[in-house]
Write an enzyme that holds these catalytic residues in place. Structure first.
Site, PDB file in Angstrom:
ATOM      1  N   TRP A 219      -4.310  11.220   1.291  1.00 14.36           N
ATOM      2  CA  TRP A 219      -3.872  11.685   2.600  1.00 14.36           C
ATOM      3  C   TRP A 219      -5.032  11.996   3.516  1.00 14.36           C
ATOM      4  O   TRP A 219      -5.017  11.631   4.703  1.00 14.36           O
ATOM      5  CB  TRP A 219      -2.908  12.864   2.467  1.00 14.36           C
ATOM      6  CG  TRP A 219      -1.607  12.395   1.909  1.00 14.36           C
ATOM      7  CD1 TRP A 219      -1.088  12.668   0.681  1.00 14.36           C
ATOM      8  CD2 TRP A 219      -0.674  11.495   2.547  1.00 14.36           C
ATOM      9  NE1 TRP A 219       0.105  12.001   0.519  1.00 14.36           N
ATOM     10  CE2 TRP A 219       0.379  11.282   1.642  1.00 14.36           C
ATOM     11  CE3 TRP A 219      -0.641  10.852   3.773  1.00 14.36           C
ATOM     12  CZ2 TRP A 219       1.463  10.447   1.930  1.00 14.36           C
ATOM     13  CZ3 TRP A 219       0.433  10.024   4.075  1.00 14.36           C
ATOM     14  CH2 TRP A 219       1.471   9.831   3.156  1.00 14.36           C
TER      15      TRP A 219
ATOM     16  N   LYS B  86       9.067  18.810   2.493  1.00 15.46           N
ATOM     17  CA  LYS B  86       8.729  19.262   1.137  1.00 15.46           C
ATOM     18  C   LYS B  86       9.154  20.721   0.967  1.00 15.46           C
ATOM     19  O   LYS B  86      10.121  21.010   0.286  1.00 15.46           O
ATOM     20  CB  LYS B  86       7.242  19.071   0.860  1.00 15.46           C
ATOM     21  CG  LYS B  86       6.837  17.586   0.815  1.00 15.46           C
ATOM     22  CD  LYS B  86       5.655  17.369   1.650  1.00 15.46           C
ATOM     23  CE  LYS B  86       5.176  15.949   1.854  1.00 15.46           C
ATOM     24  NZ  LYS B  86       5.699  14.850   1.143  1.00 15.46           N
TER      25      LYS B  86
ATOM     26  N   ASP C  35      -4.251  19.843   6.908  1.00 15.57           N
ATOM     27  CA  ASP C  35      -2.961  19.212   6.640  1.00 15.57           C
ATOM     28  C   ASP C  35      -2.342  19.987   5.473  1.00 15.57           C
ATOM     29  O   ASP C  35      -2.797  19.877   4.335  1.00 15.57           O
ATOM     30  CB  ASP C  35      -3.181  17.740   6.273  1.00 15.57           C
ATOM     31  CG  ASP C  35      -1.891  17.039   5.845  1.00 15.57           C
ATOM     32  OD1 ASP C  35      -0.837  17.706   5.761  1.00 15.57           O
ATOM     33  OD2 ASP C  35      -1.950  15.821   5.579  1.00 15.57           O
TER      34      ASP C  35
HETATM   35  N1  PMP Z   1       0.072  14.545   4.525  1.00 17.83           N
HETATM   36  C1  PMP Z   1       0.501  14.857   3.304  1.00 17.83           C
HETATM   37  C2  PMP Z   1      -0.285  15.821   2.482  1.00 17.83           C
HETATM   38  C3  PMP Z   1       1.672  14.278   2.802  1.00 17.83           C
HETATM   39  O1  PMP Z   1       2.097  14.585   1.576  1.00 17.83           O
HETATM   40  C4  PMP Z   1       2.404  13.380   3.606  1.00 17.83           C
HETATM   41  C5  PMP Z   1       3.692  12.758   3.158  1.00 17.83           C
HETATM   42  N2  PMP Z   1       3.952  12.704   1.842  1.00 17.83           N
HETATM   43  C6  PMP Z   1       1.905  13.071   4.866  1.00 17.83           C
HETATM   44  C7  PMP Z   1       0.744  13.673   5.309  1.00 17.83           C
HETATM   45  C8  PMP Z   1       2.621  12.113   5.758  1.00 17.83           C
HETATM   46  O2  PMP Z   1       3.745  12.684   6.256  1.00 17.83           O
HETATM   47  P1  PMP Z   1       4.852  11.884   7.072  1.00 17.83           P
HETATM   48  O3  PMP Z   1       5.400  10.837   6.171  1.00 17.83           O
HETATM   49  O4  PMP Z   1       5.832  12.946   7.425  1.00 17.83           O
HETATM   50  O5  PMP Z   1       4.189  11.304   8.273  1.00 17.83           O
END
Ligand code: PMP
Length: 371
Positions: free
Chosen positions: A108, A207, A183
């Site tokens: 991520w 989540k 994040d």
């Molecule tokens: N950052 C993290 C730590 C994530 O776990 C996720 C999704 N699993 C995201 C960003 C991306 O999120 P989204 O799919 O809502 O754009």
């Protein structure tokens, strides 16, 4: 309201997100689906500017601020675009097209650095990718932060690799008095947040907060109002903040569900209780995996995630029978992310400790049978 399909027991859902929600939240939403508090309207049918939805929104914001002790000099924005959207929205708002440094500790944060490079001079200041493939967080002492960097981005909890910061880094002590962008999509509300070290924090809701569709964004006030001219209006923190997240139609139902989750967290004992349960769930699981001689987790024990526990079986041929047996035992969505393989048990706030106990029983039985 009893859950008709689960007279025996509702399955435990270990999905990484969208993820399991507290049953009372789902039940309340179901009971209010067609008529919210005698208004004659379901929440989905209300004007976002009407008094009914404004009450829902105001209370959700207040509860969230309370739960995480968010200081007054931070705005809380309810936005759209998810974590991936924020990967662009943060540099558009905060970077001034200058430098931004990224600590890459998993997929991520790696994605975040790549996206930001479209809008600013983004650089990876440290990465743990080559060190066994994201099994740890790069040691702070080795971070190559640049002078003049506008901010430093970290991912508090790497959902795919199961790597989590146990404390936020102190950038001032490193000689860089710049904001940290965090994040916190996959561990928000599972531990307190040290706002003194944060400039921006963001989290998709799907989540620990509720359903997908709303992104929580916490922005320190001095970082608002410096968006690049190319920043879309709907993603300009100043325009969104000035309109109390109603610059355009917000994801009303997702905000309502988040509000119910905040009430549930409060009723359970708040973030302190969520943290206590997270420690209990994750230590049960890691202790068993480490001692099993069958399963393995490869993450540095000092930074193992309390929320996402990736683990491997002794050989991949066992994966399919493992997942089949798990499903039959009412243990759902344990398959690991495709980039890592193996299994992953996501054990967010809404996962009861009993869910982990039942998972352990299954893990033990499977190991006995195949070990
Ligand atoms: N950052 C993290 C730590 C994530 O776990 C996720 C999704 N699993 C995201 C960003 C991306 O999120 P989204 O799919 O809502 O754009």
């Amino acid at each position: 309201m009893p859950h008709p399909a689960t007279a025996v027991r509702r399955p435990y859902n270990f999905a990484a997100g969208p993820a399991t929600l507290p049953l009372p939240v789902l039940e309340q939403a179901a009971s209010e689906m067609t008529d919210w508090h005698g208004s004659g309207m379901g929440v989905m049918e209300m004007s976002h500017r009407g008094s009914e939805f404004m009450a829902i929104y105001t209370e959700a914001e207040r509860d969230l601020r309370d739960l995480l002790a968010v200081p007054e000099n931070f705005k809380i924005l309810f936005m759209q675009g998810g974590g991936i959207g924020e990967n662009a929205i943060v540099p558009l708002n905060v970077s001034r097209a200058g430098r931004a440094d990224f600590i890459v500790s998993g997929s991520w944060s790696k994605k975040s650095s790549k996206e930001a490079a479209k809008y600013c001079d983004a650089a990876v200041a440290a990465s743990s990718e080559d060190n066994g493939g994201f099994r740890t967080i790069p040691p702070v002492a080795g971070w190559q932060l640049r002078d003049g960097t506008e901010y430093v981005h970290i991912c508090g909890n790497e959902t795919i690799h199961g790597v989590e910061y146990q404390t936020l880094p102190d950038l001032k002590a490193l000689g860089h008095d710049v904001p940290l962008v965090v994040d916190c999509s996959s561990h928000i509300l599972s531990r307190p947040m040290d706002w003194s070290r944060i400039g921006v924090a963001f989290a998709g809701a799907q989540k620990n907060v509720g359903m997908s569709g709303v992104t929580l964004v916490f922005v320190r006030e001095d970082l608002i109002g410096r968006a690049l001219p190319i920043c879309p209006s709907a993603f300009d923190y100043k325009l969104v903040a000035d309109a109390d997240s109603m610059f355009n139609t917000p994801p009303t139902y997702a905000i309502y569900i988040a509000g119910l989750v905040f009430k549930w967290v409060k009723a359970q004992g708040g973030v302190a209780e969520m943290e206590r349960r997270a420690v209990e769930r994750s230590s049960l699981l890691y202790r068993y995996i480490d001692g099993s001689g069958f399963y393995r987790n490869e993450v540095d024990p000092a930074v193992r995630s309390r929320m996402n526990v990736p683990f491997f079986l002794p050989n991949d041929a066992l994966n399919a029978p493992f997942l089949e047996g798990a499903k039959a035992a009412g243990l759902l969505q344990l398959k690991g992310h495709k980039s890592v393989g193996g299994m992953r048990a996501s054990i967010y706030n809404a996962m009861p400790v009993d869910g982990v106990r039942v998972l352990l029983e299954y893990l033990q039985a499977f190991a006995r049978q195949h070990g």
